[in-house]
Design a protein around this motif. Structure first.
Motif, PDB file in Angstrom:
ATOM      1  N   VAL A 226      -7.224  -9.889 -16.803  1.00 47.47           N
ATOM      2  CA  VAL A 226      -8.145 -10.646 -15.925  1.00 47.47           C
ATOM      3  C   VAL A 226      -7.563  -9.903 -14.498  1.00 47.47           C
ATOM      4  N   LEU A 227      -6.248  -9.991 -14.404  1.00 45.48           N
ATOM      5  CA  LEU A 227      -5.853  -9.651 -12.635  1.00 45.48           C
ATOM      6  C   LEU A 227      -6.317  -8.128 -12.519  1.00 45.48           C
ATOM      7  N   PHE A 228      -6.148  -7.147 -13.552  1.00 47.76           N
ATOM      8  CA  PHE A 228      -6.550  -5.811 -13.066  1.00 47.76           C
ATOM      9  C   PHE A 228      -7.952  -5.668 -13.282  1.00 47.76           C
ATOM     10  N   HIS A 229      -8.864  -6.500 -14.041  1.00 48.85           N
ATOM     11  CA  HIS A 229     -10.205  -6.365 -13.617  1.00 48.85           C
ATOM     12  C   HIS A 229     -10.774  -6.824 -12.514  1.00 48.85           C
ATOM     13  N   LEU A 230      -9.839  -8.029 -11.928  1.00 49.77           N
ATOM     14  CA  LEU A 230     -10.545  -8.435 -10.405  1.00 49.77           C
ATOM     15  C   LEU A 230      -9.964  -7.449  -9.426  1.00 49.77           C
ATOM     16  N   MET A 231      -9.142  -6.716  -9.529  1.00 47.21           N
ATOM     17  CA  MET A 231      -8.640  -5.663  -8.764  1.00 47.21           C
ATOM     18  C   MET A 231      -9.563  -4.516  -8.718  1.00 47.21           C
ATOM     19  N   TRP A 232      -9.934  -4.130  -9.828  1.00 53.50           N
ATOM     20  CA  TRP A 232     -10.970  -3.099  -9.813  1.00 53.50           C
ATOM     21  C   TRP A 232     -12.194  -3.461  -9.095  1.00 53.50           C
ATOM     22  N   HIS A 233     -12.490  -4.774  -9.371  1.00 53.96           N
ATOM     23  CA  HIS A 233     -13.875  -5.349  -8.613  1.00 53.96           C
ATOM     24  C   HIS A 233     -13.513  -5.803  -7.462  1.00 53.96           C
ATOM     25  N   HIS A 234     -12.361  -5.554  -6.792  1.00 56.54           N
ATOM     26  CA  HIS A 234     -12.155  -5.961  -5.411  1.00 56.54           C
ATOM     27  C   HIS A 234     -12.183  -7.296  -4.830  1.00 56.54           C
ATOM     28  N   VAL A 235     -12.051  -8.073  -6.096  1.00 54.82           N
ATOM     29  CA  VAL A 235     -11.640  -9.591  -5.740  1.00 54.82           C
ATOM     30  C   VAL A 235     -10.148  -9.867  -5.453  1.00 54.82           C
ATOM     31  N   ILE A 236      -9.407  -9.020  -5.881  1.00 52.84           N
ATOM     32  CA  ILE A 236      -8.028  -9.208  -5.480  1.00 52.84           C
ATOM     33  C   ILE A 236      -7.622  -7.705  -5.041  1.00 52.84           C
ATOM     34  N   GLU A 237      -6.905  -7.905  -4.276  1.00 49.56           N
ATOM     35  CA  GLU A 237      -6.234  -6.277  -3.369  1.00 49.56           C
ATOM     36  C   GLU A 237      -4.784  -6.375  -3.382  1.00 49.56           C
ATOM     37  N   THR A 238      -4.263  -5.103  -3.255  1.00 48.74           N
ATOM     38  CA  THR A 238      -3.069  -4.989  -3.084  1.00 48.74           C
ATOM     39  C   THR A 238      -2.700  -4.786  -1.454  1.00 48.74           C
ATOM     40  N   ILE A 239      -1.463  -5.440  -1.156  1.00 48.73           N
ATOM     41  CA  ILE A 239      -1.153  -5.335   0.293  1.00 48.73           C
ATOM     42  C   ILE A 239      -1.094  -3.849   0.752  1.00 48.73           C
ATOM     43  N   VAL A 240      -0.413  -3.061   0.000  1.00 45.57           N
ATOM     44  CA  VAL A 240      -0.242  -1.659   0.331  1.00 45.57           C
ATOM     45  C   VAL A 240      -1.380  -0.969  -0.373  1.00 45.57           C
ATOM     46  N   PRO A 241      -2.150  -0.008   0.372  1.00 48.74           N
ATOM     47  CA  PRO A 241      -3.220   0.692  -0.163  1.00 48.74           C
ATOM     48  C   PRO A 241      -2.975   1.412  -1.437  1.00 48.74           C
ATOM     49  N   LEU A 242      -3.889   1.687  -2.433  1.00 48.25           N
ATOM     50  CA  LEU A 242      -3.695   2.182  -3.685  1.00 48.25           C
ATOM     51  C   LEU A 242      -3.098   3.466  -3.470  1.00 48.25           C
ATOM     52  N   GLN A 243      -3.525   4.336  -2.340  1.00 47.68           N
ATOM     53  CA  GLN A 243      -3.345   5.891  -2.439  1.00 47.68           C
ATOM     54  C   GLN A 243      -1.749   5.932  -2.059  1.00 47.68           C
ATOM     55  N   GLN A 244      -1.242   4.968  -1.589  1.00 47.77           N
ATOM     56  CA  GLN A 244       0.309   4.899  -0.953  1.00 47.77           C
ATOM     57  C   GLN A 244       1.532   4.518  -1.815  1.00 47.77           C
ATOM     58  N   ARG A 245       1.148   3.942  -2.979  1.00 52.86           N
ATOM     59  CA  ARG A 245       2.216   3.573  -3.939  1.00 52.86           C
ATOM     60  C   ARG A 245       1.697   3.266  -5.365  1.00 52.86           C
ATOM     61  N   ASN A 246       2.363   3.717  -6.273  1.00 51.96           N
ATOM     62  CA  ASN A 246       1.998   3.343  -7.762  1.00 51.96           C
ATOM     63  C   ASN A 246       2.367   1.845  -8.077  1.00 51.96           C
ATOM     64  N   LEU A 247       1.278   1.453  -8.692  1.00 52.04           N
ATOM     65  CA  LEU A 247       1.110   0.111  -9.272  1.00 52.04           C
ATOM     66  C   LEU A 247       2.392  -0.237 -10.043  1.00 52.04           C
ATOM     67  N   SER A 248       3.005  -1.255  -9.858  1.00 57.43           N
ATOM     68  CA  SER A 248       4.252  -1.820 -10.713  1.00 57.43           C
ATOM     69  C   SER A 248       4.127  -3.308 -10.602  1.00 57.43           C
ATOM     70  N   GLU A 249       5.087  -4.035 -11.382  1.00 54.43           N
ATOM     71  CA  GLU A 249       5.394  -5.487 -11.675  1.00 54.43           C
ATOM     72  C   GLU A 249       5.649  -5.918 -10.112  1.00 54.43           C
ATOM     73  N   GLN A 250       6.325  -5.197  -9.458  1.00 51.13           N
ATOM     74  CA  GLN A 250       6.575  -5.626  -7.986  1.00 51.13           C
ATOM     75  C   GLN A 250       5.624  -5.345  -6.909  1.00 51.13           C
ATOM     76  N   THR A 251       4.319  -4.677  -7.418  1.00 52.62           N
ATOM     77  CA  THR A 251       3.337  -4.624  -6.287  1.00 52.62           C
ATOM     78  C   THR A 251       2.798  -6.151  -5.762  1.00 52.62           C
ATOM     79  N   VAL A 252       2.665  -6.110  -4.591  1.00 53.98           N
ATOM     80  CA  VAL A 252       2.325  -7.553  -3.877  1.00 53.98           C
ATOM     81  C   VAL A 252       0.450  -7.250  -4.036  1.00 53.98           C
ATOM     82  N   VAL A 253      -0.105  -8.505  -4.417  1.00 54.28           N
ATOM     83  CA  VAL A 253      -1.463  -8.695  -4.503  1.00 54.28           C
ATOM     84  C   VAL A 253      -1.852 -10.018  -3.685  1.00 54.28           C
ATOM     85  N   ARG A 254      -2.921 -10.105  -3.321  1.00 51.80           N
ATOM     86  CA  ARG A 254      -3.736 -11.259  -2.733  1.00 51.80           C
ATOM     87  C   ARG A 254      -5.016 -11.090  -2.781  1.00 51.80           C
ATOM     88  N   LEU A 255      -5.757 -12.176  -2.645  1.00 51.02           N
ATOM     89  CA  LEU A 255      -6.919 -12.453  -2.761  1.00 51.02           C
ATOM     90  C   LEU A 255      -7.923 -11.702  -1.437  1.00 51.02           C
TER      91      LEU A 255
END
Length: 266
Positions: A226-255
């Motif tokens: 559900v989380l990754f689905h919402l990230m693909w559809h821009h409902v939830i985003e990463t604090i650090v742009p996706l082109q700057q750091r690989n996704l991991s469990e420590q990636t910070v996300v927000r609405l």
């Protein structure tokens, strides 16, 4: 001074293909100035890809979430490009190999040259972009560059934009490949979890903590897609742009800001 479309449009010829409901294919020839009036939804890729032994590229398909249609891609580079276009979310139409553009070339034995662009993109604001994909190492061929120049000229005449794209940033590519696996519509069981996942992400939070908030191990397994689905559809985003750091469990996300505004969260 911009050239008059009706005066020079006839210098380019366009061939496109339609397929009837019964499956009958028909090729159409028209002038460049008539191309913007062609119904985009009625067009089918002008050519079909073939597979053969020792093939250097890999024909494939991409299911586009923003249009709900399959897009033909002639190579992995085209697939990556289609994925980026799809992820951006503002395309209402995406078609591979949309038409063949031809023009006079007196120095050639045939008397003309032609080029089939890789993609035609229609955006939600009505604008159109023609896209060609080419690896950086292949940009030193004079014939290729000339075809791109002619395609740019044709696009200028009809008021379309044109872009030649190369390899996708490797970090962005890996992240989008991962998120794209969750891009399809959610099962009703997962759809019911969306409000809870959104509520947890109202404030910046690490992915691992989003999953911990689910409670039981069973629900944690369900919250991740559900989380990754919402990230693909821009409902939830990463604090650090996706082109700057690989996704991991420590990636910070927000609405995403638009979602926060909709919820009335400051």
């Amino acid at each position: 001074m911009k050239a008059d479309l009706h005066a020079v449009g006839g210098g380019f010829r366009v061939t496109y293909k339609t397929v009837s409901e019964s499956g009958n294919e028909k090729k159409h020839k028209t002038t460049l100035r008539d191309l913007p009036h062609v119904d985009f939804e009625s067009i089918d890729p002008i050519r079909k890809f073939k597979g053969y032994k020792n093939q250097k590229h890999f024909p494939n398909w991409w299911w586009c979430t923003s249009t709900g249609r399959l897009v033909e891609c002639e190579s992995w580079l085209e697939r990556d490009t289609a994925m980026v276009i799809d992820y951006l979310g503002n395309a209402t139409g995406l078609l591979g190999q949309p038409f063949t553009l031809s023009w006079a070339e007196p120095n050639r034995r045939s008397g003309f040259a032609s080029h089939t662009p890789d993609f035609q993109v229609v955006y939600d604001d009505g604008s159109v972009k023609i896209v060609d994909c080419k690896t950086s190492s292949a940009m030193n061929k004079e014939e290729t560059l000339h075809k791109f120049e002619m395609t740019q000229e044709a696009c200028d005449l009809v008021g379309w934009s044109y872009e030649v794209v190369h390899e996708v940033d490797p970090i962005l590519l890996l992240n989008l490949q991962w998120l794209s696996g969750y891009r399809r519509p959610l099962h009703p069981t997962l759809e019911a979890l969306v409000p809870r996942v959104i509520d947890v992400c109202a404030e910046p939070v690490m992915i691992v903590d989003v999953e911990q908030a689910a409670g039981s191990n069973t629900e944690r397994v369900l919250w991740r897609p559900v989380l990754f689905h919402l990230m693909w559809h821009h409902v939830i985003e990463t604090i650090v742009p996706l082109q700057q750091r690989n996704l991991s469990e420590q990636t910070v996300v927000r609405l995403a800001p638009d979602e926060l505004d909709a919820l009335g969260v400051a």
